[in-house]
Write a protein that holds these residues in place. Structure first.
Motif, PDB file in Angstrom:
ATOM      1  N   GLU A  99      -3.280   3.130  -2.903  1.00 33.46           N
ATOM      2  CA  GLU A  99      -2.080   2.954  -1.815  1.00 33.46           C
ATOM      3  C   GLU A  99      -1.645   1.399  -2.123  1.00 33.46           C
ATOM      4  O   GLU A  99      -2.283   0.545  -1.784  1.00 33.46           O
ATOM      5  CB  GLU A  99      -2.631   3.307  -0.547  1.00 33.46           C
TER       6      GLU A  99
ATOM      7  N   GLN B 172      -2.465   7.530   8.517  1.00 32.24           N
ATOM      8  CA  GLN B 172      -2.236   8.834   7.911  1.00 32.24           C
ATOM      9  C   GLN B 172      -2.739   9.816   9.028  1.00 32.24           C
ATOM     10  O   GLN B 172      -1.955  10.775   9.271  1.00 32.24           O
ATOM     11  CB  GLN B 172      -2.627   9.254   6.560  1.00 32.24           C
ATOM     12  N   ARG B 173      -3.778   9.722   9.523  1.00 35.81           N
ATOM     13  CA  ARG B 173      -4.554  10.569  10.514  1.00 35.81           C
ATOM     14  C   ARG B 173      -3.554  10.577  11.977  1.00 35.81           C
ATOM     15  O   ARG B 173      -3.480  11.654  12.307  1.00 35.81           O
ATOM     16  CB  ARG B 173      -5.782  10.289  10.620  1.00 35.81           C
TER      17      ARG B 173
ATOM     18  N   MET C 229      -8.609   5.413   2.834  1.00 35.12           N
ATOM     19  CA  MET C 229      -9.080   6.174   1.499  1.00 35.12           C
ATOM     20  C   MET C 229     -10.597   6.383   1.441  1.00 35.12           C
ATOM     21  O   MET C 229     -11.273   5.733   2.053  1.00 35.12           O
ATOM     22  CB  MET C 229      -8.599   4.951   0.288  1.00 35.12           C
ATOM     23  N   LEU C 230     -10.657   7.781   0.787  1.00 36.95           N
ATOM     24  CA  LEU C 230     -11.953   8.369   0.764  1.00 36.95           C
ATOM     25  C   LEU C 230     -12.723   7.462  -0.406  1.00 36.95           C
ATOM     26  O   LEU C 230     -12.359   7.873  -1.478  1.00 36.95           O
ATOM     27  CB  LEU C 230     -11.770  10.021   1.004  1.00 36.95           C
TER      28      LEU C 230
ATOM     29  N   ASP D  22      -7.346  11.794  -3.044  1.00 32.81           N
ATOM     30  CA  ASP D  22      -8.564  10.866  -2.482  1.00 32.81           C
ATOM     31  C   ASP D  22      -8.378   9.442  -3.314  1.00 32.81           C
ATOM     32  O   ASP D  22      -8.699   8.525  -2.875  1.00 32.81           O
ATOM     33  CB  ASP D  22      -9.920  11.454  -2.305  1.00 32.81           C
TER      34      ASP D  22
ATOM     35  N   THR E 212      -6.633   1.253   9.409  1.00 32.08           N
ATOM     36  CA  THR E 212      -6.442   1.284   7.905  1.00 32.08           C
ATOM     37  C   THR E 212      -5.651   2.162   7.581  1.00 32.08           C
ATOM     38  O   THR E 212      -5.047   3.190   8.369  1.00 32.08           O
ATOM     39  CB  THR E 212      -7.933   1.809   7.171  1.00 32.08           C
ATOM     40  N   ASN E 213      -5.121   2.375   6.250  1.00 28.86           N
ATOM     41  CA  ASN E 213      -3.974   3.320   6.045  1.00 28.86           C
ATOM     42  C   ASN E 213      -4.585   4.864   6.041  1.00 28.86           C
ATOM     43  O   ASN E 213      -3.722   5.515   6.581  1.00 28.86           O
ATOM     44  CB  ASN E 213      -3.452   3.196   4.528  1.00 28.86           C
ATOM     45  N   SER E 214      -5.689   4.987   5.877  1.00 27.22           N
ATOM     46  CA  SER E 214      -5.922   6.584   6.053  1.00 27.22           C
ATOM     47  C   SER E 214      -6.080   6.907   7.704  1.00 27.22           C
ATOM     48  O   SER E 214      -5.803   7.984   7.842  1.00 27.22           O
ATOM     49  CB  SER E 214      -7.345   6.512   5.551  1.00 27.22           C
ATOM     50  N   GLU E 215      -6.657   5.929   8.310  1.00 25.15           N
ATOM     51  CA  GLU E 215      -6.376   6.204   9.815  1.00 25.15           C
ATOM     52  C   GLU E 215      -4.966   6.354  10.280  1.00 25.15           C
ATOM     53  O   GLU E 215      -4.633   7.117  11.080  1.00 25.15           O
ATOM     54  CB  GLU E 215      -7.054   4.935  10.473  1.00 25.15           C
TER      55      GLU E 215
END
Length: 120
Positions: free
Chosen positions: A22, A64-65, A1-2, A18, A59-62
């Motif tokens: 989540e 997703q990446r 998350m940004l 952004d 993390t969840n954003s990582e």
């Protein structure tokens, strides 16, 4: 998350994506193959060794990446197969007996010597 500070540091505007909360954990993309290819990617999920072993710590954003990278790797691996199929010469199609004969069949360069061995 940004977060706001991250967006300011990256000189980027925040979008609704952004700011989206989540609520669920992102599941592992593992397909149960767990064998590495010659480039070090898993043949099932296309993750690197570090991405596989560190999945629970990301993390969840990582995550997703990593999933986006895996999809790119899968497309890249499958792309040469399509190019080989396109570049292969198409097989000649056998003419049907019901089709009208094409004009290419006739030999227009007939000479006098072509029928020397012909007898009635």
């Amino acid at each position: 998350m940004l977060y706001l500070m991250d967006a300011h540091r990256l000189n980027r505007q925040l979008t609704m994506k952004d700011l989206q909360l989540e609520f669920f954990e992102i599941p592992s993309p593992c397909r149960g193959v767990c064998e590495s290819d010659n480039r070090g990617y898993c043949q099932g999920c296309f993750r690197t060794r570090d991405e596989r072993f560190g999945w629970l710590n990301l993390t969840n954003s990582e995550k997703q990446r990593v999933i986006k990278l895996c999809l790119q790797r899968e497309r890249r691996r499958n792309q040469p197969q399509k190019l080989e199929q396109e570049s292969a010469a198409p097989e000649p199609i056998q003419a049907s007996l019901l089709d009208a004969p094409s004009r290419d069949i006739l030999d227009k360069d007939l000479g006098v010597d072509d029928f020397d061995d012909f007898e009635l």
